[in-house]
Scaffold this active site. Structure first.
Site, PDB file in Angstrom:
ATOM      1  N   GLY A  47      11.275  -4.101   0.086  1.00  0.00           N
ATOM      2  CA  GLY A  47      11.234  -2.644   0.110  1.00  0.00           C
ATOM      3  C   GLY A  47      10.715  -2.018   1.392  1.00  0.00           C
ATOM      4  N   GLU A 102       3.642  -1.849   3.387  1.00  0.00           N
ATOM      5  CA  GLU A 102       4.179  -1.902   2.026  1.00  0.00           C
ATOM      6  C   GLU A 102       4.979  -0.624   1.756  1.00  0.00           C
ATOM      7  OE1 GLU A 102       5.407  -3.313  -0.275  1.00  0.00           O
ATOM      8  OE2 GLU A 102       3.934  -4.109  -1.679  1.00  0.00           O
ATOM      9  N   ASP A 103       5.980  -0.730   0.876  1.00  0.00           N
ATOM     10  CA  ASP A 103       6.781   0.457   0.566  1.00  0.00           C
ATOM     11  C   ASP A 103       6.002   1.455  -0.289  1.00  0.00           C
ATOM     12  OD1 ASP A 103       6.780  -1.207  -1.671  1.00  0.00           O
ATOM     13  OD2 ASP A 103       8.953  -1.227  -1.934  1.00  0.00           O
ATOM     14  N   ASP A 106       1.630   1.236  -6.178  1.00  0.00           N
ATOM     15  CA  ASP A 106       1.795   1.847  -7.494  1.00  0.00           C
ATOM     16  C   ASP A 106       0.595   1.400  -8.348  1.00  0.00           C
ATOM     17  OD1 ASP A 106       2.837   2.842  -9.827  1.00  0.00           O
ATOM     18  OD2 ASP A 106       4.818   2.014  -9.570  1.00  0.00           O
ATOM     19  N   VAL A 156      10.741   6.435  -8.068  1.00  0.00           N
ATOM     20  CA  VAL A 156      11.408   6.936  -6.869  1.00  0.00           C
ATOM     21  C   VAL A 156      12.258   5.857  -6.208  1.00  0.00           C
ATOM     22  CG1 VAL A 156       9.758   8.781  -6.383  1.00  0.00           C
ATOM     23  CG2 VAL A 156       9.335   6.506  -5.465  1.00  0.00           C
ATOM     24  N   ASP A 162      14.204   0.635  -4.378  1.00  0.00           N
ATOM     25  CA  ASP A 162      15.451   0.423  -5.119  1.00  0.00           C
ATOM     26  C   ASP A 162      15.289   0.658  -6.614  1.00  0.00           C
ATOM     27  OD1 ASP A 162      13.855  -2.017  -5.523  1.00  0.00           O
ATOM     28  OD2 ASP A 162      15.652  -2.773  -6.517  1.00  0.00           O
ATOM     29  N   ARG A 168      18.472   1.644  -1.833  1.00  0.00           N
ATOM     30  CA  ARG A 168      17.529   1.352  -0.747  1.00  0.00           C
ATOM     31  C   ARG A 168      17.912   2.095   0.532  1.00  0.00           C
ATOM     32  NH1 ARG A 168      14.181  -2.999  -2.066  1.00  0.00           N
ATOM     33  NH2 ARG A 168      15.142  -4.618  -3.309  1.00  0.00           N
TER      34      ARG A 168
HETATM   35  P1  IMP Z   1       2.621  -2.353  -7.705  1.00  0.00           P
HETATM   36  O1  IMP Z   1       2.733  -1.756  -9.081  1.00  0.00           O
HETATM   37  O2  IMP Z   1       1.684  -1.560  -6.829  1.00  0.00           O
HETATM   38  O3  IMP Z   1       2.224  -3.815  -7.787  1.00  0.00           O
HETATM   39  O4  IMP Z   1       4.065  -2.236  -7.067  1.00  0.00           O
HETATM   40  C1  IMP Z   1       4.853  -3.385  -6.873  1.00  0.00           C
HETATM   41  C2  IMP Z   1       6.203  -3.105  -6.309  1.00  0.00           C
HETATM   42  O5  IMP Z   1       6.994  -2.479  -7.311  1.00  0.00           O
HETATM   43  C3  IMP Z   1       6.269  -2.163  -5.101  1.00  0.00           C
HETATM   44  O6  IMP Z   1       6.052  -2.826  -3.871  1.00  0.00           O
HETATM   45  C4  IMP Z   1       7.724  -1.692  -5.213  1.00  0.00           C
HETATM   46  O7  IMP Z   1       8.593  -2.619  -4.599  1.00  0.00           O
HETATM   47  C5  IMP Z   1       7.946  -1.658  -6.711  1.00  0.00           C
HETATM   48  N1  IMP Z   1       7.789  -0.278  -7.206  1.00  0.00           N
HETATM   49  C6  IMP Z   1       6.697   0.282  -7.761  1.00  0.00           C
HETATM   50  N2  IMP Z   1       6.933   1.592  -8.072  1.00  0.00           N
HETATM   51  C7  IMP Z   1       8.209   1.859  -7.692  1.00  0.00           C
HETATM   52  C8  IMP Z   1       9.056   3.038  -7.729  1.00  0.00           C
HETATM   53  O8  IMP Z   1       8.690   4.145  -8.156  1.00  0.00           O
HETATM   54  N3  IMP Z   1      10.326   2.867  -7.244  1.00  0.00           N
HETATM   55  C9  IMP Z   1      10.793   1.681  -6.744  1.00  0.00           C
HETATM   56  N4  IMP Z   1      10.031   0.577  -6.680  1.00  0.00           N
HETATM   57  C10 IMP Z   1       8.750   0.660  -7.149  1.00  0.00           C
END
Ligand code: IMP
Length: 180
Positions: A47, A102-103, A106, A156, A162, A168
């Site tokens: 991402g 990082e993208d 979350d 998002v 994605d 993407r």
């Molecule tokens: P985490 O929940 O912070 O561990 O997020 C892990 C990964 O989930 C992120 O690096 C994204 O690749 C993906 N992700 C989390 N939230 C979103 C979103 O709203 N849209 C798309 N990908 C997401």
């Protein structure tokens, strides 16, 4: 914005807003790391690739660009944050300044795992730069040193993010209104 017959996308961040903010971030990072020794940018696949390319092009610093690939363990609950490294760094980061790109942060579980893993390799510093921050969904409190935009709890897509590998390549960030 109607991108696909079955998905309604609502633009949250325009191309110009994103590009202006990425330029600001690059200026801030350039200031902070000037004269600080070797910098390794670690982009988290897949991402963050679009963000990493735009940001790194605007840094006025020497750096090494490297990539780390991760994926959730098949069958594991995503909320547990059990991830595995599918592609490791090519660089040795001992005594280097590492900036993780990082993208989106979350829940923070993925980044928490990566931070713990990279710390065991003894970098001289380790910071996080996330394009998007979604603090409402945080489960693990991790430090985000730089972030592009903070967004409310939405799904998002675009600018690297994605939905089942789609969207993407959008130059905007949009909320996916009806994920199915
Ligand atoms: P985490 O929940 O912070 O561990 O997020 C892990 C990964 O989930 C992120 O690096 C994204 O690749 C993906 N992700 C989390 N939230 C979103 C979103 O709203 N849209 C798309 N990908 C997401």
């Amino acid at each position: 914005m109607k991108q696909e017959a079955d998905h309604h996308l609502e633009v949250l961040l325009t191309r110009d807003q994103i590009q202006a903010r990425v330029t600001q971030l690059a200026e801030e990072i350039t200031r902070d790391y000037s004269g600080a020794g070797e910098l390794v940018l670690v982009a988290v696949l897949r991402g963050s690739v679009y963000f990493a390319v735009d940001l790194s092009r605007r840094l006025n610093l020497p750096f090494i660009l490297d990539f780390i690939g991760i994926s959730s363990y098949a069958g594991a609950s995503p909320s547990r944050g059990i991830v595995r490294i599918t592609k490791d760094l090519e660089s040795n980061i001992v005594h280097k300044n590492v900036l993780l790109l990082e993208d989106i942060v979350d829940t923070g579980l993925t980044l928490n795992y990566l931070i713990q893993n990279l710390k065991t390799r003894n970098p001289s510093s380790l910071r996080v730069c996330a394009f998007l921050d979604m603090p409402a969904r945080r489960i693990v409190n991790i430090p985000v040193d730089y972030y592009g935009f903070s967004l409310p709890d939405l799904y998002v897509v675009g600018y690297g993010l994605d939905y089942h590998e789609r969207y993407r390549n959008l130059e905007v960030v949009a909320a996916l209104k009806d994920p199915k």
